[in-house]
Design an enzyme around this catalytic site. Sequence first.
Site, PDB file in Angstrom:
ATOM      1  N   ALA A 168       0.860  -1.187   0.000  1.00  0.00           N
ATOM      2  CA  ALA A 168       0.000   0.000   0.000  1.00  0.00           C
ATOM      3  C   ALA A 168       0.895   1.234   0.000  1.00  0.00           C
ATOM      4  O   ALA A 168       2.111   1.149  -0.128  1.00  0.00           O
ATOM      5  CB  ALA A 168      -0.917  -0.024   1.216  1.00  0.00           C
ATOM      6  N   LEU A 170       1.725   3.276   2.364  1.00  0.00           N
ATOM      7  CA  LEU A 170       2.572   3.499   3.528  1.00  0.00           C
ATOM      8  C   LEU A 170       3.400   2.289   3.924  1.00  0.00           C
ATOM      9  O   LEU A 170       4.421   2.437   4.598  1.00  0.00           O
ATOM     10  CB  LEU A 170       1.716   3.930   4.725  1.00  0.00           C
ATOM     11  CG  LEU A 170       0.800   5.132   4.534  1.00  0.00           C
ATOM     12  CD1 LEU A 170       0.072   5.446   5.845  1.00  0.00           C
ATOM     13  CD2 LEU A 170       1.564   6.344   4.043  1.00  0.00           C
ATOM     14  N   ALA A 171       2.970   1.104   3.548  1.00  0.00           N
ATOM     15  CA  ALA A 171       3.642  -0.102   4.025  1.00  0.00           C
ATOM     16  C   ALA A 171       3.357  -1.270   3.103  1.00  0.00           C
ATOM     17  O   ALA A 171       2.537  -1.170   2.178  1.00  0.00           O
ATOM     18  CB  ALA A 171       3.178  -0.425   5.446  1.00  0.00           C
ATOM     19  N   VAL A 173       3.123  -5.899   3.216  1.00  0.00           N
ATOM     20  CA  VAL A 173       2.896  -7.025   4.128  1.00  0.00           C
ATOM     21  C   VAL A 173       3.610  -8.272   3.619  1.00  0.00           C
ATOM     22  O   VAL A 173       3.511  -8.626   2.436  1.00  0.00           O
ATOM     23  CB  VAL A 173       1.386  -7.306   4.280  1.00  0.00           C
ATOM     24  CG1 VAL A 173       1.160  -8.511   5.202  1.00  0.00           C
ATOM     25  CG2 VAL A 173       0.662  -6.080   4.826  1.00  0.00           C
ATOM     26  N   LYS A 187       3.686  -6.416   8.782  1.00  0.00           N
ATOM     27  CA  LYS A 187       3.494  -5.147   8.075  1.00  0.00           C
ATOM     28  C   LYS A 187       4.740  -4.284   8.286  1.00  0.00           C
ATOM     29  O   LYS A 187       5.090  -3.953   9.415  1.00  0.00           O
ATOM     30  CB  LYS A 187       2.247  -4.442   8.619  1.00  0.00           C
ATOM     31  CG  LYS A 187       1.852  -3.180   7.887  1.00  0.00           C
ATOM     32  CD  LYS A 187       0.515  -2.664   8.432  1.00  0.00           C
ATOM     33  CE  LYS A 187       0.066  -1.388   7.736  1.00  0.00           C
ATOM     34  NZ  LYS A 187      -1.239  -0.926   8.247  1.00  0.00           N
ATOM     35  N   ASP A 324     -11.490   3.081   7.633  1.00  0.00           N
ATOM     36  CA  ASP A 324     -10.998   2.675   6.310  1.00  0.00           C
ATOM     37  C   ASP A 324     -11.600   1.337   5.906  1.00  0.00           C
ATOM     38  O   ASP A 324     -10.886   0.374   5.627  1.00  0.00           O
ATOM     39  CB  ASP A 324      -9.465   2.590   6.342  1.00  0.00           C
ATOM     40  CG  ASP A 324      -8.858   2.636   4.949  1.00  0.00           C
ATOM     41  OD1 ASP A 324      -9.585   2.952   3.993  1.00  0.00           O
ATOM     42  OD2 ASP A 324      -7.654   2.352   4.815  1.00  0.00           O
TER      43      ASP A 324
END
Length: 471
Positions: A168, A170-171, A173, A187, A324
């Site tokens: 995503a 920001l991060a 997995v 994550k 979210d």
Amino acid sequence: MATRSLWRTRAKLAVATTALCTGGAAATIATSDEPATALKVCTTVPLRLLRDSLTAASIVFDYQYSLWRLPDGSNERARVKHEVHLRSARKLQELCFRNGGIYIKLGQHIGQLEYLVPDEYVQTMRESMLNRCPVSSYDQVCEVFKKELGATPEKIFIEFDPKPIASASLAQVHVAHTHDGQKVAVKVQHIHMTDTAAADQATVEFLVNTLHWLFPSFDYRWLVAEIRESLPKELDFLIEAKNSVKCLENFLKLSPHIAEYVYAPKVYWSLSTSKLLTMEFMDGAQVNDIVTIRKLGIQPYDVARLVSQTFAEMMFKHGFVHCDPHAANLLVRPLPCGRRSIFGKRKPQLILLDHGLYKELDFSTRFSYASLWRALVFADANGIKENSVKLGAGEDLYVLFAGILTMRPWNRVTDPAVDHLVIKGTDSDRSELQVMFSVDVFIDASTGNISLTYWFPSDKYPILKEAPFCS
């Protein structure tokens, strides 16, 4: 005339850019605890700001030059405006991809602002931002591990897949196995977010404020305020971990009748930091994957009912709302105890992922919002207006507020012959709403106040995001 305006715009942006970039770079590097990181920030951010300025100047010039002397309301102006919207959206898309970081998050956010920004921007961002998120290399992942836990993934886990299963803005997995054999999801925050997030946020804020100064009708400062509030929370994974625990505790204490039907992954606290989050690995179907849900022996109707009830409990009882809830963050699996309905179908359990962003609603807000929905169900125009005002919509915006919540124009919202327990707007309703919204956006823009979806104070923002679940 348009050319002179462009050069004036470029000159102002250049002066402001130079001041921002050179004002404190040397002092920042000299006083930093990590000079290498500070140097990276001070060399990367000016380049991004330069890209921002050139892209903004290009977009502004395109609008001014292309629409110059085209009569308002003419077919030619509408055609040219569509083309400019499309070109500008692609320029903004390219800027987000080249800069990365929170710019990807910004692009994703724009893709959700249907009715608020031109459709060309919404569609362009939706088609690309969710599928082309940055991926950190394995070396970068190892660097984050060393900083956070003091060792590489291979030493911390018995098995660690270097290829992420998801990424995503920001991060990303990764799948791993602990030394006691537990399968986990890890994550890992993108390393460039750690280095440049604060500077990128300041850069975006500077650009938006500068554009508003140059062109008062361009007022997207509310978007910057939203990012300023939410980004620090989303970048601290320990906040996310605590939110997931609090969410489940709320269901156990305040909603015990559905607590077993709602789940969040277990957190491995000893393997988690503000930039690393290790959680129980979860298998399940995305909430909108009807085919897989049926293969699991679960009725889609039961899933829809559970999702609606879950978010209604959070909004009206808990006052602690997951903000979210897109399909990738809502998984469904059969209830582990194996319980079935009277028709032999397996009962669903809803798994909530990504707890980075929650909002708290006080009792007054929850009561007013419940009262508003009661008024909407009974087509009570006075009740709709009264409770919309209490929620911050304002006496001049309650009609649009009701339209957003119900996806119907005002004449149908207040029609007692309509079944208001069913929210299913027609194509005609949608067209009427789009016309209504676009007119109001223009009027607000002329006063420097664009705020359809953000009428509320920021602490009440989740109401609009979760509204469809409360019908």
